[in-house]
Design a protein around this motif. Structure first.
Motif, PDB file in Angstrom:
ATOM      1  N   GLU A 196       0.832  -1.201   0.000  1.00 53.11           N
ATOM      2  CA  GLU A 196       0.000   0.000   0.000  1.00 53.11           C
ATOM      3  C   GLU A 196       0.869   1.255   0.000  1.00 53.11           C
ATOM      4  O   GLU A 196       0.557   2.236  -0.687  1.00 53.11           O
ATOM      5  CB  GLU A 196      -0.919  -0.013   1.219  1.00 53.11           C
ATOM      6  CG  GLU A 196      -1.874  -1.204   1.254  1.00 53.11           C
ATOM      7  CD  GLU A 196      -2.731  -1.211   2.504  1.00 53.11           C
ATOM      8  OE1 GLU A 196      -2.554  -0.271   3.327  1.00 53.11           O
ATOM      9  OE2 GLU A 196      -3.552  -2.128   2.660  1.00 53.11           O
ATOM     10  N   LEU A 199       2.212   1.870  -3.467  1.00 47.32           N
ATOM     11  CA  LEU A 199       1.231   2.491  -4.359  1.00 47.32           C
ATOM     12  C   LEU A 199       1.122   3.989  -4.102  1.00 47.32           C
ATOM     13  O   LEU A 199       0.892   4.773  -5.036  1.00 47.32           O
ATOM     14  CB  LEU A 199      -0.134   1.817  -4.180  1.00 47.32           C
ATOM     15  CG  LEU A 199      -0.210   0.349  -4.621  1.00 47.32           C
ATOM     16  CD1 LEU A 199      -1.603  -0.210  -4.364  1.00 47.32           C
ATOM     17  CD2 LEU A 199       0.161   0.199  -6.093  1.00 47.32           C
ATOM     18  N   LYS A 200       1.310   4.392  -2.860  1.00 49.03           N
ATOM     19  CA  LYS A 200       1.324   5.826  -2.567  1.00 49.03           C
ATOM     20  C   LYS A 200       2.540   6.496  -3.208  1.00 49.03           C
ATOM     21  O   LYS A 200       2.456   7.632  -3.685  1.00 49.03           O
ATOM     22  CB  LYS A 200       1.332   6.048  -1.057  1.00 49.03           C
ATOM     23  CG  LYS A 200       0.047   5.622  -0.361  1.00 49.03           C
ATOM     24  CD  LYS A 200       0.117   5.909   1.132  1.00 49.03           C
ATOM     25  CE  LYS A 200      -1.171   5.471   1.837  1.00 49.03           C
ATOM     26  NZ  LYS A 200      -1.110   5.736   3.299  1.00 49.03           N
ATOM     27  N   VAL A 202       3.902   5.472  -5.951  1.00 50.31           N
ATOM     28  CA  VAL A 202       3.580   5.530  -7.381  1.00 50.31           C
ATOM     29  C   VAL A 202       2.701   6.742  -7.683  1.00 50.31           C
ATOM     30  O   VAL A 202       2.929   7.475  -8.658  1.00 50.31           O
ATOM     31  CB  VAL A 202       2.899   4.222  -7.821  1.00 50.31           C
ATOM     32  CG1 VAL A 202       2.364   4.354  -9.239  1.00 50.31           C
ATOM     33  CG2 VAL A 202       3.874   3.059  -7.733  1.00 50.31           C
ATOM     34  N   ASP A 203       1.690   6.968  -6.841  1.00 47.24           N
ATOM     35  CA  ASP A 203       0.832   8.144  -7.037  1.00 47.24           C
ATOM     36  C   ASP A 203       1.624   9.437  -6.878  1.00 47.24           C
ATOM     37  O   ASP A 203       1.416  10.406  -7.624  1.00 47.24           O
ATOM     38  CB  ASP A 203      -0.323   8.111  -6.034  1.00 47.24           C
ATOM     39  CG  ASP A 203      -1.262   6.935  -6.277  1.00 47.24           C
ATOM     40  OD1 ASP A 203      -1.292   6.438  -7.423  1.00 47.24           O
ATOM     41  OD2 ASP A 203      -1.946   6.505  -5.324  1.00 47.24           O
ATOM     42  N   TYR A 204       2.532   9.453  -5.919  1.00 49.84           N
ATOM     43  CA  TYR A 204       3.372  10.640  -5.721  1.00 49.84           C
ATOM     44  C   TYR A 204       4.244  10.901  -6.945  1.00 49.84           C
ATOM     45  O   TYR A 204       4.433  12.049  -7.364  1.00 49.84           O
ATOM     46  CB  TYR A 204       4.236  10.437  -4.477  1.00 49.84           C
ATOM     47  CG  TYR A 204       5.300  11.491  -4.270  1.00 49.84           C
ATOM     48  CD1 TYR A 204       4.983  12.737  -3.747  1.00 49.84           C
ATOM     49  CD2 TYR A 204       6.626  11.225  -4.605  1.00 49.84           C
ATOM     50  CE1 TYR A 204       5.962  13.699  -3.557  1.00 49.84           C
ATOM     51  CE2 TYR A 204       7.605  12.181  -4.423  1.00 49.84           C
ATOM     52  CZ  TYR A 204       7.266  13.414  -3.895  1.00 49.84           C
ATOM     53  OH  TYR A 204       8.239  14.366  -3.720  1.00 49.84           O
ATOM     54  N   LYS A 206       3.555  10.016 -10.042  1.00 47.95           N
ATOM     55  CA  LYS A 206       2.717  10.457 -11.159  1.00 47.95           C
ATOM     56  C   LYS A 206       2.321  11.920 -11.026  1.00 47.95           C
ATOM     57  O   LYS A 206       2.235  12.648 -12.023  1.00 47.95           O
ATOM     58  CB  LYS A 206       1.462   9.585 -11.234  1.00 47.95           C
ATOM     59  CG  LYS A 206       1.716   8.151 -11.677  1.00 47.95           C
ATOM     60  CD  LYS A 206       0.420   7.370 -11.726  1.00 47.95           C
ATOM     61  CE  LYS A 206       0.651   5.934 -12.201  1.00 47.95           C
ATOM     62  NZ  LYS A 206      -0.608   5.155 -12.239  1.00 47.95           N
ATOM     63  N   GLN A 207       2.068  12.349  -9.801  1.00 49.25           N
ATOM     64  CA  GLN A 207       1.608  13.713  -9.589  1.00 49.25           C
ATOM     65  C   GLN A 207       2.746  14.714  -9.470  1.00 49.25           C
ATOM     66  O   GLN A 207       2.500  15.921  -9.470  1.00 49.25           O
ATOM     67  CB  GLN A 207       0.749  13.774  -8.318  1.00 49.25           C
ATOM     68  CG  GLN A 207      -0.503  12.916  -8.392  1.00 49.25           C
ATOM     69  CD  GLN A 207      -1.245  12.862  -7.070  1.00 49.25           C
ATOM     70  OE1 GLN A 207      -0.852  13.507  -6.104  1.00 49.25           O
ATOM     71  NE2 GLN A 207      -2.323  12.090  -7.027  1.00 49.25           N
ATOM     72  N   HIS A 208       3.962  14.215  -9.354  1.00 47.96           N
ATOM     73  CA  HIS A 208       5.099  15.113  -9.155  1.00 47.96           C
ATOM     74  C   HIS A 208       5.455  15.792 -10.468  1.00 47.96           C
ATOM     75  O   HIS A 208       5.661  15.131 -11.488  1.00 47.96           O
ATOM     76  CB  HIS A 208       6.302  14.333  -8.624  1.00 47.96           C
ATOM     77  CG  HIS A 208       7.230  15.159  -7.801  1.00 47.96           C
ATOM     78  ND1 HIS A 208       8.196  15.959  -8.344  1.00 47.96           N
ATOM     79  CD2 HIS A 208       7.326  15.316  -6.464  1.00 47.96           C
ATOM     80  CE1 HIS A 208       8.856  16.570  -7.389  1.00 47.96           C
ATOM     81  NE2 HIS A 208       8.351  16.195  -6.237  1.00 47.96           N
ATOM     82  N   HIS A 243       6.378  -2.418 -12.099  1.00 47.10           N
ATOM     83  CA  HIS A 243       5.061  -1.775 -12.083  1.00 47.10           C
ATOM     84  C   HIS A 243       4.777  -1.027 -13.388  1.00 47.10           C
ATOM     85  O   HIS A 243       3.690  -1.149 -13.958  1.00 47.10           O
ATOM     86  CB  HIS A 243       4.977  -0.810 -10.901  1.00 47.10           C
ATOM     87  CG  HIS A 243       3.632  -0.155 -10.751  1.00 47.10           C
ATOM     88  ND1 HIS A 243       2.570  -0.768 -10.117  1.00 47.10           N
ATOM     89  CD2 HIS A 243       3.175   1.062 -11.176  1.00 47.10           C
ATOM     90  CE1 HIS A 243       1.518   0.036 -10.148  1.00 47.10           C
ATOM     91  NE2 HIS A 243       1.857   1.157 -10.777  1.00 47.10           N
ATOM     92  N   GLU A 272      -6.322   4.381 -22.819  1.00 44.34           N
ATOM     93  CA  GLU A 272      -7.001   5.090 -21.734  1.00 44.34           C
ATOM     94  C   GLU A 272      -8.099   6.003 -22.274  1.00 44.34           C
ATOM     95  O   GLU A 272      -9.159   6.161 -21.659  1.00 44.34           O
ATOM     96  CB  GLU A 272      -5.974   5.905 -20.943  1.00 44.34           C
ATOM     97  CG  GLU A 272      -6.559   6.655 -19.759  1.00 44.34           C
ATOM     98  CD  GLU A 272      -5.515   7.480 -19.035  1.00 44.34           C
ATOM     99  OE1 GLU A 272      -5.882   8.216 -18.100  1.00 44.34           O
ATOM    100  OE2 GLU A 272      -4.321   7.396 -19.424  1.00 44.34           O
TER     101      GLU A 272
END
Length: 591
Positions: A196, A199-200, A202-204, A206-208, A243, A272
């Protein structure tokens, strides 16, 4: 503690051979020995008034010695030598003396690793190695040695690999190491909760917005989420590649190790887009299409190879074809579709590179961006102008322009022949008379002209580096004689006659248009020149001398600088001196 000379025994070593070093214990000293005895699990119980050797007391209460003793006791307890031999049914004739594994002597086969003990001193040498190693493996080997009095007579065998590793303080070879199935079954691995946290991360990622985020920064970010037991750098890199697959790029950029960059492939973006929810509102549908197009273009921009170690070549900056090739094809097609002009290649290259630079400001240096900044600074020398256009996204920053000029100056140097010197003035007149400059400028003319083909490296240059190359040694001029003081000048006669040539300038202005066409400066140069035209010369700027150009020391220093540069190329310097001061100086003429 008080030293005594009575015949008392040391309570630690139980000897009285050195009575001079015996000391009498007090309450505090006895407590220290009792504490050490408890840590050692010993039987010594000290009390005030007893005697002890100073060296024995220091050694017995030394924490390092206590730790070593406890470690040896643990090894002996865990090894349990008699039980190991009974469980493994160890035999010197059938098993290796060192690893305890089965060993069969096959002398007829080449490359055999099993050898018998052939010398009598073999056992003594192995015992010495056991004492030197003093580890768990040494305890096991020492136990096998104690079971037999003569290894040679017992026909003991050993593996050559095990013998070499044991003698060189290495571990048991993997081929003969004990089974580790039990350890593998007890291995717990990383907690499931780490998935978990990953995955955080990974989100960080993507948003960076910063493309130069490194693996180390991601590991530190995960440490903040789940503590010190987060992924290592190697494992984090492996997890990210598993990933994202081909959609991630991990490279080394500008001295930063393992920089992570995400790349959306066209297939992923289109997939997408096609699997998006269908919007009823046309505006939302339009935004989805624009968002997909932006991702496709940004993916192509991220695929560009970044190079911030060297500045773009001058040929790339001046070539329209090279500038168009720098812009990704998708972005070029978008701009070509939007612009109404028929021939909009220059605008496509300019605006396209501005978009590329804005998308990856820390990774790329667009040729037109740096070229425009250099041209503006060269023509106007205005920081305000360069900074304003940089804020609008049309050129590089003022700091980048300064960095380029410093790097170019340090790379070029001053070792160039063919110098031309003359006075240079800046701010000749000011309101307060300050900030004026009147000095000696030096340039080098190279014919035929040359163009730099090697790129200029982007390096950090200090003021000391510039001073080391842009320096002209000032040599103060001292007249060699007093010839000028001995000259006598007669008084000039006052001229009262009429100047008959005063109106010749007016006459020339009237007659000039009536004559046949007369060649100008370039025409005269072409008339007197013989042979093929060598082409336009290249002018290179050299250091300036912050002295009055009419000063004799300034002129003298300039002549020495030019002369030294000529001698470096084994050339005889030829001076074309046009300064009136130099020509009229008898001292210089005599020299």
């Amino acid at each position: 503690m008080v030293s005594v000379a009575v015949m008392e025994k040391c309570i630690i070593c139980l000897k009285d051979d050195d009575t001079s070093s015996l000391v009498k214990l007090r309450e505090k000293g006895s407590q220290g020995i009792n504490k050490a005895s408890r840590e050692r699990e010993g039987q010594i119980l000290a009390s005030a008034g007893q005697f002890v050797h100073q060296e024995c007391r220091k050694s017995y209460t030394n924490p390092t010695e206590i730790t070593k003793t406890k470690r040896q006791q643990n090894i002996l307890q865990e090894s349990n030598i008699p039980t190991l031999r009974s469980k493994s049914n160890f035999s010197h004739k059938d098993h290796c003396l060192f690893c305890g594994k089965e060993a069969q002597l096959k002398s007829k086969l080449k490359g055999n690793d099993v050898f018998p003990v052939r010398t009598d001193d073999f056992q003594k040498r192995i015992e010495q190695v056991c004492n030197d190693r003093d580890d768990e493996w040494a305890v096991e080997v020492r136990g096998r040695l104690e079971c037999v009095g003569d290894l040679h007579a017992a026909d003991a065998l050993y593996h050559q690999t095990c013998s070499v590793n044991f003698r060189t303080s290495k571990k048991i070879p993997k081929a003969f190491s004990p089974d580790s199935k039990g350890k593998e079954n007890n291995y717990q691995g990383r907690p499931a909760a780490y998935g978990e946290q990953f995955l955080k991360i990974v989100d960080y990622l993507k948003q960076h917005e910063d493309e130069q985020i490194t693996i180390a920064e991601l590991v530190n970010k995960m440490n903040e989420l789940c503590g010190e037991q987060a992924y290592s750098s190697v494992y984090m890199k492996k997890k990210l590649r598993n990933h994202f697959g081909e959609n991630i790029i991990i490279t080394d950029i500008c001295g930063k190790i393992s920089v992570v960059t995400l790349r959306d492939t066209a297939s992923c973006v289109l997939q997408e887009f096609y699997h998006r929810p269908t919007y009823q509102n046309p505006d939302d549908e339009k935004k989805a299409i624009i968002d997909a197009a932006a991702k496709l273009i940004k993916s192509d921009i991220r695929s560009l190879k970044g190079d911030k170690e060297n500045y773009p070549l001058a040929s790339d900056v001046s070539s329209l074809k090279s500038n168009l090739q720098y812009v990704p094809e998708s972005l070029s097609y978008l701009l070509e579709t939007m612009f109404a002009e028929k021939d909009s290649k220059m605008k496509i290259a300019s605006i396209g590179q501005a978009i590329v630079q804005a998308s990856r400001p820390r990774v790329l240096i667009a040729p037109l961006q740096i070229g425009l900044g250099i041209q503006l600074h060269h023509n106007f020398a205005s920081r305000f102008l360069v900074s304003t256009l940089n804020n609008l996204g049309f050129c590089s920053s003022y700091q980048e322009i300064q960095k380029f000029e410093s790097s170019a100056a340090l790379t070029q140097g001053v070792d160039i022949p063919g110098e031309i010197s003359d006075n240079v003035d800046h701010n000749v007149r000011t309101l307060d008379g300050n900030n004026t400059f009147h000095g000696m400028g030096i340039i080098a003319g190279i014919t035929p002209g040359t163009k730099r083909t090697a790129p200029i490296p982007r390096i950090s240059v200090s003021s000391d580096d510039i001073n080391s190359i842009a320096k002209v040694n000032i040599q103060y001029y001292k007249p060699q004689n007093d010839f000028m003081t001995k000259l006598n000048f007669s008084e000039l006669r006052e001229l009262r006659g009429m100047d008959k040539t005063a109106c010749l300038d007016l006459l020339s202005l009237v007659v000039w248009p009536l004559k046949n066409p007369t060649p100008g400066w370039s025409g005269i140069m072409q008339m007197i020149h013989k042979g093929e035209y060598p082409g336009k010369s290249t002018v290179v700027f050299l250091p300036m001398i912050d002295m009055n150009s009419s000063d004799m020391s300034c002129i003298y220093s300039t002549l020495l600088f030019v002369s030294n540069q000529a001698h470096r190329y084994n050339r005889t310097p030829v001076f074309d001196i046009r300064s009136a001061l130099v020509l009229e100086s008898p001292d210089n003429n005599s020299k």
